[in-house]
Write an enzyme that holds these catalytic residues in place. Structure first.
Site, PDB file in Angstrom:
ATOM      1  N   HIS A  93       0.873  -1.184   0.000  1.00 41.95           N
ATOM      2  CA  HIS A  93       0.000   0.000   0.000  1.00 41.95           C
ATOM      3  C   HIS A  93       0.903   1.224   0.000  1.00 41.95           C
ATOM      4  O   HIS A  93       1.981   1.210   0.609  1.00 41.95           O
ATOM      5  CB  HIS A  93      -0.907   0.000   1.237  1.00 41.95           C
ATOM      6  N   CYS A 143      -4.442   1.903  -4.856  1.00 43.11           N
ATOM      7  CA  CYS A 143      -3.787   3.039  -4.196  1.00 43.11           C
ATOM      8  C   CYS A 143      -2.491   3.453  -4.895  1.00 43.11           C
ATOM      9  O   CYS A 143      -2.148   4.644  -4.950  1.00 43.11           O
ATOM     10  CB  CYS A 143      -3.500   2.690  -2.739  1.00 43.11           C
TER      11      CYS A 143
END
Length: 249
Positions: free
Chosen positions: A40, A114
């Site tokens: 992430h 993301c």
């Protein structure tokens, strides 16, 4: 203003065993051989917030939290990407635009996650994009899906072309058959002896066309063959290079 990339190991599966496995995968593929892993990421620019993107059923998927403090993941490292000349006003304007363009329901693990958001944010800040290894697994998966889709499309197109070609060939052969069956030749007339050919020989030629794909040359000798001599003539034509060609095919 400095633009920072914050990177986390994705450990939000709800299973300690799965989270452990992801951490080990990241250690092997990123730390060990430098390929990448399951990560992430978020961007920090101006102030004490990092910005990222995730799934939600309604509203924007863009969100912020204190740098390196996202509670859903395990923090890994920070990378300075460069320096932006954009003012804080411009950065806020960019974030408002991204919030409209990136609704939470549009999130996709392979094609809109993301890391893709961080790439887009960096591009608008005019700084280098995130390192390739951060999103390599998702890009590889997305490329594989695209290849599979293109292969299926090409297969459908090829199948349609084969069906069309078969229909054209069938119509052509049907016309040849009709012409051969309806032609009448007066064998006693010298003027017609070399024009249409012997009806029996036309039938034999059509069978040859179906089996070897080529018409034998017209021959006066063939036109004058009797019915009993035709099998001998067919046998002679089947013992030359044509038989070799049939084996090659």
């Amino acid at each position: 203003m400095e633009v920072k990339l914050h990177i986390y190991d994705v450990t939000n599966s709800g299973s300690a065993k799965t989270n452990n496995t992801i951490v080990q995968i990241n250690k092997i593929f990123k730390d060990g051989i430098g390929l990448g892993g399951i990560f992430h990421s978020a961007i920090q620019v101006y102030g004490d917030e990092e910005w990222s993107f995730g799934y939600c059923e309604q509203g924007t998927g863009v969100f912020s939290c204190p740098p390196s403090k996202n509670p859903m993941y395990t923090y890994r490292e920070c990378i300075v990407l460069g320096t932006t000349t954009a003012s804080i006003y411009k950065v806020n304007q960019i974030l408002r635009e991204l919030s409209r363009e990136w609704p939470g329901e549009s999130y996709d693990l392979l094609s809109k996650n993301c890391n893709h958001f961080c790439d887009e944010f960096c591009e608008r800040l005019d700084v280098p994009k995130i390192p390739a290894w951060v999103n390599r697994f998702a890009n590889a998966g997305d490329a594989a899906m695209e290849v599979a889709g293109n292969t299926a499309l090409r297969f459908r197109q090829a199948k349609a072309e084969i069906v069309t070609a078969s229909k054209v060939a069938y119509r052509f052969l049907s016309n040849v058959t009709t012409t051969a069956n309806t032609s009448t030749v007066n064998q006693d007339s010298p003027g017609n002896s070399n024009r249409g050919g012997n009806p029996r020989f036309q039938s034999t030629w059509f069978k040859n066309l179906m089996s070897i794909g080529a018409r034998p040359p017209n021959s006066p000798e063939l036109d004058t063959q009797t019915e009993g001599a035709l099998p001998h003539q067919q046998q002679r034509h089947s013992t030359g290079p044509i038989r070799q060609n049939s084996r090659d095919i």
